[in-house]
Structures are given as C-alpha cells and as structure tokens.
Write a protein that holds these residues in place. Structure first.
Motif, PDB file in Angstrom:
ATOM      1  N   UNK A 182       0.829  -1.193  -0.216  1.00  0.00           N
ATOM      2  CA  UNK A 182      -0.065  -0.100   0.012  1.00  0.00           C
ATOM      3  C   UNK A 182       0.779   1.380   0.068  1.00  0.00           C
ATOM      4  N   UNK A 183       0.423   2.453  -0.652  1.00  0.00           N
ATOM      5  CA  UNK A 183       1.093   3.849  -0.436  1.00  0.00           C
ATOM      6  C   UNK A 183       1.358   4.150   0.972  1.00  0.00           C
ATOM      7  N   UNK A 184       0.380   3.789   1.769  1.00  0.00           N
ATOM      8  CA  UNK A 184       0.521   4.110   3.204  1.00  0.00           C
ATOM      9  C   UNK A 184       1.825   3.680   3.730  1.00  0.00           C
ATOM     10  N   UNK A 185       1.914   2.392   3.563  1.00  0.00           N
ATOM     11  CA  UNK A 185       2.878   1.686   4.215  1.00  0.00           C
ATOM     12  C   UNK A 185       4.411   1.915   3.482  1.00  0.00           C
ATOM     13  N   UNK A 186       4.154   2.265   2.182  1.00  0.00           N
ATOM     14  CA  UNK A 186       5.625   2.748   1.562  1.00  0.00           C
ATOM     15  C   UNK A 186       5.904   4.132   2.205  1.00  0.00           C
ATOM     16  N   UNK A 187       4.901   4.958   2.357  1.00  0.00           N
ATOM     17  CA  UNK A 187       5.364   6.305   3.007  1.00  0.00           C
ATOM     18  C   UNK A 187       5.800   6.395   4.132  1.00  0.00           C
ATOM     19  N   UNK A 188       5.248   5.118   5.189  1.00  0.00           N
ATOM     20  CA  UNK A 188       5.514   5.127   6.503  1.00  0.00           C
ATOM     21  C   UNK A 188       7.176   4.477   6.474  1.00  0.00           C
ATOM     22  N   UNK A 189       7.381   3.768   5.341  1.00  0.00           N
ATOM     23  CA  UNK A 189       8.821   3.409   5.363  1.00  0.00           C
ATOM     24  C   UNK A 189       9.844   4.512   5.054  1.00  0.00           C
ATOM     25  N   UNK A 190       9.519   5.407   3.909  1.00  0.00           N
ATOM     26  CA  UNK A 190      10.108   6.409   3.676  1.00  0.00           C
ATOM     27  C   UNK A 190      10.469   7.539   4.777  1.00  0.00           C
ATOM     28  N   UNK A 191       9.740   7.194   5.987  1.00  0.00           N
ATOM     29  CA  UNK A 191      10.230   7.846   7.067  1.00  0.00           C
ATOM     30  C   UNK A 191      10.509   7.433   8.483  1.00  0.00           C
ATOM     31  N   UNK A 192      11.226   6.048   8.123  1.00  0.00           N
ATOM     32  CA  UNK A 192      11.588   5.129   9.031  1.00  0.00           C
ATOM     33  C   UNK A 192      13.221   5.340   9.525  1.00  0.00           C
ATOM     34  N   UNK A 193      13.440   6.555   9.673  1.00  0.00           N
ATOM     35  CA  UNK A 193      14.662   7.228  10.034  1.00  0.00           C
ATOM     36  C   UNK A 193      15.473   6.558  11.322  1.00  0.00           C
ATOM     37  N   UNK A 194      14.611   6.030  12.095  1.00  0.00           N
ATOM     38  CA  UNK A 194      15.244   5.419  13.229  1.00  0.00           C
ATOM     39  C   UNK A 194      15.882   4.294  13.177  1.00  0.00           C
ATOM     40  N   UNK A 195      15.526   3.522  11.898  1.00  0.00           N
ATOM     41  CA  UNK A 195      16.076   2.248  11.623  1.00  0.00           C
ATOM     42  C   UNK A 195      16.800   2.112  10.220  1.00  0.00           C
TER      43      UNK A 195
END
Length: 415
Positions: A182-195
């Motif tokens: 999903x686009x929502x999960x892709x966006x969340x992945x793009x923001x996963x700067x802690x990991x």
C-alpha cells in the motif's frame, strides 16, 4: 498494517551479526542462496506467472511486462549474479589510507557497512535478489519494498533467500520484504529514519522523484535514464547503426536504453534514412525535430516534452545538430545524468565529449546498455546512482560501504 518498527529492530539486530561475519562465511552463504534459487525455480516461476497474468489483465505495456518476466534463464542469471558477488573482493575491512599524526597517533580509514539499507522499487523482481546479495556481501541488512505488480514473485524470491540464510545458521532478517504494497506503508517506510540508514529507490523517473520528495531517510538517487547517442560527422556509420539499434531495442524498458539520437547535420541526409530503415524493422516509433522531419517526412514531430522524456518503450527521439558543441549543450540540458555516448572516429571529439558531458557514465563508440553492475564486473548492482554525493554510476558492494577512522595512541592527551 505492517509493524515497520518491529521489522526495523529485526533488521538492526541482523545487521550487527552480519557486520561481524568473515568473508569466507559470507561467500559460502551467497553461494548457497544461489543454489537454492535454482532448486526453487519452479515455485518462483509459478509465482511470477500470477504477476504476469495480472499485468496482462491490467494492460501493462509489453516493455514493462518484460521487466516483470522471470524465466529459467533469468533465474540462472540471478543465481550466477550471487555467485559473482561471492567472487568479488570483500570491501569490509579494506583500508583506504593510513598515517601518523604530529601527535604520534596512528590513524587508518577503514571500510564499514552503511547499516540497514532500504530499497524501494517497482516491477523488477530481480532487484530483490541483486539488492539482497550486494547488501549481504557488504555487511548490510536489506529492507525491501517492491511494487504490487511483482509481489508474488518478490515473496517467492525473498522466502527462498531467507530460508537459505536460516539453513546457514544466520539471521534470516538480514533480508526482509514488505508484503504490504500500500502507498501508506510505503510512505511510512520512507519516514523510518530510526532504523533505515539510507533509502535507495529504483524505478521510473516519476517514481524516484516521488520518493526523493517524500522521504525523511537519506536517499541515494538512482536510475532515471534519458540516455543519448550522438553520431559525429566522422562516425563509422555501420558501427553507429549497430550501436543505436542495440541500445534502443535490446531491452527498451530499462534505464540504460537509448532514448535520443543526435546526428551531425553534415551526415544527416545520408545517415538518417539508413537509421530510419533499421528502426522501422524493429518497430520503433520515431519522433523528430524539424530538420529530421525535412529528411524523414513520416516521423512524428517532437515536442519540448519529448526531449525530457524517458520512454521505456519502442520510441526514440531524433534531433539534427550543427556539431559537437550543440550536442553537448543539448545533452547536458535534457539528460538525467545517467549514460551518454558518442560515435566518432575523431580522438579530439571523443575526449571533449567525455570531459564536458555531465553524466555518471560517458561512452565512446559503445552502447549505453553496458551501464550495469554485472557488465562493470561488480556481479550485480543495487542501482545506477545519478547523483554526485557518496556514489555515482553502477553501485556494487563497495558503494554500499562508508568509512570509520581507527585511531591508536599510547597515552596522548591534547594540550
């Protein structure tokens, strides 16, 4: 929704184990992954058939379906790529330089992994294997998100690699694939700067730009390929025809395929009809400027947008130019900094073209299709970097490393 934080934590844990592995252990695991891909070929091909069927039902273009397609030869190619990666020099632990300071501190600069590498890509299932292999060789955990078009293929491939790692006694989470497309999960992945330590997008120019604009994780920009071939007035025309047809037709859907041809006006009337005949044989649509159309009346008029466009299809743009200077100016204005080529028998023209063209790879008398990690001797590639920071051009295992300084003293303090 997928728990990305949990996946990130698993990736970091796996990366620590992986960063401590010796070269022999990594190479043995890579060869086992290669063998297991070939052993599991039937399952992988069945999964790919589901993706291809869905692509056909959605009227995906033939060129893009070619990107998606897996067959026995392509699976063998992916497996051989892993074996080639195993044969490459291990970049981890390599010393770039060393010296002793005026304070008698011994300093060495050594190659280390980047950490957890996120790869977000479109309908290219081979990226799953190439990315996982190169990340593994360079001591990085691979956090993968492919497009929905290839989801069944990607799951089959990643499951095979993860099982192989587990059977080798290693943490299978060194390779993880997001099943949620999903686009929502892709966006969340793009923001996963802690990991995620870095994010590498692969796909169309539009897709890459979207990731660059939305991501909060540091990006290595790759891939969009509006590649040009300039045919100089001194060119061997038979050589030029072979190179252009290869660069355009062999695999038009990939980023190193030629999209534009520039022709010196002094040979245009002689050369363009021959080129048009060869392109017509290969069912390539031509879009040309006014000078091209005056020689080839049947071509479609090119628009300003055409000069910027990466077609990824059986379409090519042709422009007649006054000479080398105009060719260089045009290419530097419209290109995507990927791969450019000049066909010439003039040494001075060749050197000037290579010096003045702003691109990751600049060829003389060769097809742009060689811009590829495998063809460059890297075994595979994580992508073609078109930016200038950190890495540029085909990215192999070495390009997935950074450095740290190891400093040894004998009790020194700073005054």
């Amino acid at each position: 929704m997928t728990n990305l934080n949990e996946m990130g934590q698993k990736a970091q844990k796996a990366e620590f184990q992986l960063s401590q592995l010796g070269t022999l252990d990594k190479n043995a695991a890579l060869r086992k992954m290669a063998d297991d891909l070939e052993k599991n070929a039937a399952t992988i091909l069945n999964a790919n058939e589901k993706d291809l069927k869905a692509a056909q039902e959605s009227d995906m273009s033939k060129a893009m379906q070619d990107r998606l397609l897996l067959d026995a030869d392509r699976i063998k190619g992916m497996a051989d790529g892993l074996r080639s990666i195993a044969d490459q020099e291990d970049p981890i632990g390599k010393v770039d330089r060393g010296w002793t300071t005026e304070d008698n501190l011994d300093i060495i600069q050594q190659r280390v992994p980047l950490g957890v590498i996120g790869i977000i890509f479109e309908a290219r299932p081979n990226v799953t294997v190439d990315a996982a292999g190169l990340c593994f060789k360079s001591g990085n955990a691979a956090f993968l998100r492919g497009g929905k078009e290839a989801i069944n293929s990607n799951i089959a491939l990643s499951d095979t690699l993860r099982a192989s790692l587990k059977e080798s006694g290693l943490d299978e989470n060194a390779v993880q694939l997001l099943h949620d497309t999903s686009h929502e999960t892709a966006q969340s992945m793009m923001e996963l700067s802690d990991y995620l330590d870095v994010l590498i997008p692969r796909g169309s120019g539009k897709f890459i730009k979207m990731v660059v604009n939305k991501a909060k994780v540091p990006i290595i920009e790759t891939g969009a390929g509006n590649c040009h071939i300039y045919v100089d007035e001194s060119a061997d025309q038979d050589k030029a025809l072979k190179i252009i047809i290869n660069a355009k037709v062999q695999r038009p859907s990939v980023c190193n395929a030629a999209e534009k041809v520039l022709v010196n006006e002094n040979i245009a009337e002689e050369f363009l009809p021959k080129l048009a005949e060869e392109l017509k044989k290969n069912k390539v649509e031509i879009r040309g400027d006014e000078k091209t159309k005056s020689i080839l009346p049947d071509v479609i008029p090119a628009t300003e947008e055409d000069w910027y466009t990466e077609y990824n299809d059986y379409i090519i743009g042709i422009k007649v130019v006054t000479g080398l200077d105009e060719a260089i100016e045009h290419i530097n204005k419209y290109n995507t900094k990927h791969s450019e080529s000049i066909i010439t028998e003039n040494y001075a023209s060749a050197r000037k073209f290579q010096k003045q063209i702003d691109a990751a790879v600049v060829y003389v008398n060769a097809s742009t299709r060689f811009t590829d990690g495998g063809k460059f001797g890297f075994g595979a590639e994580i992508g073609i970097s078109t930016q200038k920071l950190h890495a540029r051009g085909p990215m192999g295992a070495h390009e997935l490393t950074t450095t740290k300084y190891l400093v040894n003293g004998s009790g020194q303090i700073r005054e």
